[in-house]
Every structure is written in structure tokens, then in C-alpha cells.
Design an enzyme around this catalytic site. Structure first.
Site, PDB file in Angstrom:
ATOM      1  N   GLY A  36       0.810  -1.222   0.000  1.00  0.00           N
ATOM      2  CA  GLY A  36       0.000   0.000   0.000  1.00  0.00           C
ATOM      3  C   GLY A  36       0.835   1.260   0.000  1.00  0.00           C
ATOM      4  O   GLY A  36       2.071   1.211   0.007  1.00  0.00           O
ATOM      5  N   SER A  37       0.131   2.397  -0.004  1.00  0.00           N
ATOM      6  CA  SER A  37       0.829   3.684  -0.108  1.00  0.00           C
ATOM      7  C   SER A  37       1.580   4.032   1.175  1.00  0.00           C
ATOM      8  O   SER A  37       2.612   4.718   1.124  1.00  0.00           O
ATOM      9  CB  SER A  37      -0.178   4.781  -0.453  1.00  0.00           C
ATOM     10  OG  SER A  37      -1.214   4.813   0.507  1.00  0.00           O
ATOM     11  N   GLY A  59      -5.715  -3.120  -1.038  1.00  0.00           N
ATOM     12  CA  GLY A  59      -4.759  -3.382  -2.113  1.00  0.00           C
ATOM     13  C   GLY A  59      -4.794  -4.819  -2.607  1.00  0.00           C
ATOM     14  O   GLY A  59      -3.987  -5.216  -3.447  1.00  0.00           O
ATOM     15  N   GLU A  77      -0.893 -10.890   3.517  1.00  0.00           N
ATOM     16  CA  GLU A  77      -0.660 -10.005   4.672  1.00  0.00           C
ATOM     17  C   GLU A  77      -1.028 -10.713   5.970  1.00  0.00           C
ATOM     18  O   GLU A  77      -0.331 -10.576   6.980  1.00  0.00           O
ATOM     19  CB  GLU A  77      -1.483  -8.718   4.508  1.00  0.00           C
ATOM     20  CG  GLU A  77      -0.943  -7.837   3.393  1.00  0.00           C
ATOM     21  CD  GLU A  77      -1.829  -6.654   3.049  1.00  0.00           C
ATOM     22  OE1 GLU A  77      -1.332  -5.710   2.434  1.00  0.00           O
ATOM     23  OE2 GLU A  77      -3.027  -6.681   3.374  1.00  0.00           O
TER      24      GLU A  77
HETATM   25  C1  5RP Z   1      -3.411  -3.800   1.130  1.00  0.00           C
HETATM   26  C2  5RP Z   1      -3.775  -3.258   2.452  1.00  0.00           C
HETATM   27  C3  5RP Z   1      -3.263  -1.889   2.775  1.00  0.00           C
HETATM   28  O1  5RP Z   1      -2.474  -1.967   3.911  1.00  0.00           O
HETATM   29  C4  5RP Z   1      -4.430  -0.971   3.015  1.00  0.00           C
HETATM   30  O2  5RP Z   1      -5.262  -0.993   1.867  1.00  0.00           O
HETATM   31  C5  5RP Z   1      -3.977   0.459   3.297  1.00  0.00           C
HETATM   32  O3  5RP Z   1      -3.385   0.994   2.167  1.00  0.00           O
HETATM   33  P1  5RP Z   1      -2.793   2.468   2.119  1.00  0.00           P
HETATM   34  O4  5RP Z   1      -1.571   2.476   2.979  1.00  0.00           O
HETATM   35  O5  5RP Z   1      -2.509   2.695   0.663  1.00  0.00           O
HETATM   36  O6  5RP Z   1      -3.866   3.393   2.628  1.00  0.00           O
HETATM   37  O7  5RP Z   1      -4.417  -3.869   3.273  1.00  0.00           O
HETATM   38  O8  5RP Z   1      -3.990  -5.042   0.889  1.00  0.00           O
END
Ligand code: 5RP
Length: 219
Positions: free
Chosen positions: A29-30, A96, A102
Site C-alpha cells: 500500500g501507499s 490493495g 498479509e
Molecule cells: C493492502 C492493504 C493496505 O495496507 C491498506 O489498503 C492500506 O493501504 P494504504 O496504505 O494505501 O492506505 O491492506 O492489501
């Protein structure tokens, strides 16, 4: 830009936990992108395991070496983002699409640390809850779960493990009850509800301040 700054500060605070010799799991993720940059600047001698091709590519572009998760049976630390976080430490993850890997990293790590900006704090978890479905019989699985929709292919509906990413839109009050229900539904490989027991600490940045909440301090 404030949210981006909060993500960066939370990620940089968690990067301080990384020590030479660690086996380290990386989320997706970002927010994790800021973590990778912070780790790359520190150049620790660590074994890195990525939860997605996206994280693996980003890490390699920063000069970090990434290993496969085939020859290790545990990790020291994993750091990841989240989509929603409650005061009790429940998470909704998988925006994501990397939720299954994860959760495996979280369950395999001595410490699983969450990094997030302040927009991720919620009073209770809400739909959608990301799911990874087995492609075998996927339409039959969906028929039994009418409030579930497969993601658009453009949003990455396929996982590197061949699963199908979908979102569960049914409303729910108790994440543990829904978690148990999703975990026992044939065809669902994994869901994005992460219980507080999986999470060692949460680093949330609000403005310029990073607050660390450990499992014991959660309400
Ligand atoms: C990916 C995830 C990410 O951790 C979650 O979507 C948060 O993303 P971001 O840091 O871009 O807000 O679970 O599968």
C-alpha cells in the site's frame, strides 16, 4: 498533502524498529511505500519478505533485496498499513488486494505492526470487507453470498496465488461474528478482518504526532 505526511511520519517511526539480522515482512500500500523508502535509507542487513508483487517491485527499485517466503518458518517483525482501525484494535484490510499474504505475514511474525494516517481511525468497522475467493466454483460461492461483488479486473481482481479478489458489502455489527462466518464459508480463502490478537502495536500519525498503541493499551 497532510495525509501523505502522516503516512510518511508513521512509516518512519516504525522503520526505527528494524534491526540488523531481522527477518522482516513488508505489507502493501501507499503507507508501506514510505516504509520501504525509510528502510532503504537505513540500509539494514535484513531478510525481506514482500506481501505482494507491488511491494516486491518497489523494494527492488529502491535497491532492497527481497526473498521468497518458501524457506523461512517465522518472521521477527512485519509492518503493514490498514484501511480501517478501531480503538479495540480491529482492522479491516485488503484495499490493495494482498490480504491473504498479509494475514500470513501477520500470523507468522513475533510482532505485527500497523502504520496509518489519522483518516483510518473509525468508531466501528464497516463494509466493504475484502475477500480472496478460490476461483474454483467462484460463481457458486458468490450465489451463496449475495452481498459480495468481484472487483474490476482493472483494480487487480486476481492475486498472484490465483485467487479472486472480491468485496463483501453486507452490514455487520460484530467483526468477530462476521470473521467466524467468513472463515467457515467454503470458497473463501481469506478475509480482511484482522482481530486485535494479531496486532502487536499500531502507529497512527495525526498532524505531526505519531502515537503508538500496543495491544495491552487497546480499549
Ligand atoms: C493492502 C492493504 C493496505 O495496507 C491498506 O489498503 C492500506 O493501504 P494504504 O496504505 O494505501 O492506505 O491492506 O492489501
Amino acid at each position: 498533502m497532510t495525509i501523505e505526511n502522516e503516512k510518511r511520519l508513521a512509516a518512519e517511526a516504525a522503520a526505527e524498529l528494524v534491526r540488523d539480522g531481522m527477518r522482516l515482512g513488508l505489507g502493501t500500500g501507499s503507507t508501506v511505500a514510505y516504509l520501504l523508502a525509510a528502510i532503504a535509507r537505513r540500509r539494514p542487513r535484513v531478510t525481506l519478505i514482500a506481501s505482494s508483487p507491488r511491494t516486491e517491485t518497489a523494494a527492488r527499485e529502491l535497491g532492497l533485496e527481497v526473498q521468497s517466503f518458501g524457506s523461512l518458518d517465522r518472521l521477527d517483525l512485519s509492518i503493514d498499513g490498514a484501511d480501517q482501525i478501531t480503538a479495540q484494535g480491529w482492522l479491516n484490510k485488503g484495499g490493495g488486494g494482498a490480504l491473504t499474504r498479509e494475514k500470513i505475514l501477520a500470523a507468522s511474525s513475533e510482532r505485527f505492526i500497523i502504520i496509518a494516517d489519522s483518516s483510518k481511525i473509525v468508531d466501528r468497522l464497516r463494509p466493504p470487507v475484502p475477500l480472496e475467493l478460490l476461483s474454483f466454483g467462484v460463481l457458486a460461492t458468490l450465489r451463496r453470498m449475495p452481498t459480495t461483488k468481484i472487483r474490476d479486473v482493472s483494480d487487480g481482481a486476481r492475486t498472484p496465488d490465483g485467487g479472486v479478489i472480491a468485496d463483501y458489502f453486507g452490514d455487520f455489527a460484530d467483526p468477530r461474528e462476521l470473521s467466524n462466518q467468513l472463515s467457515t464459508t467454503p470458497g473463501i480463502i481469506e478475509h480482511g478482518l484482522f482481530p486485535p490478537e494479531l496486532v502487536h502495536a499500531i502507529y497512527i500519525c495525526s498532524g505531526q504526532t505519531v502515537t503508538k498503541t500496543t495491544r495491552r493499551e487497546q480499549k
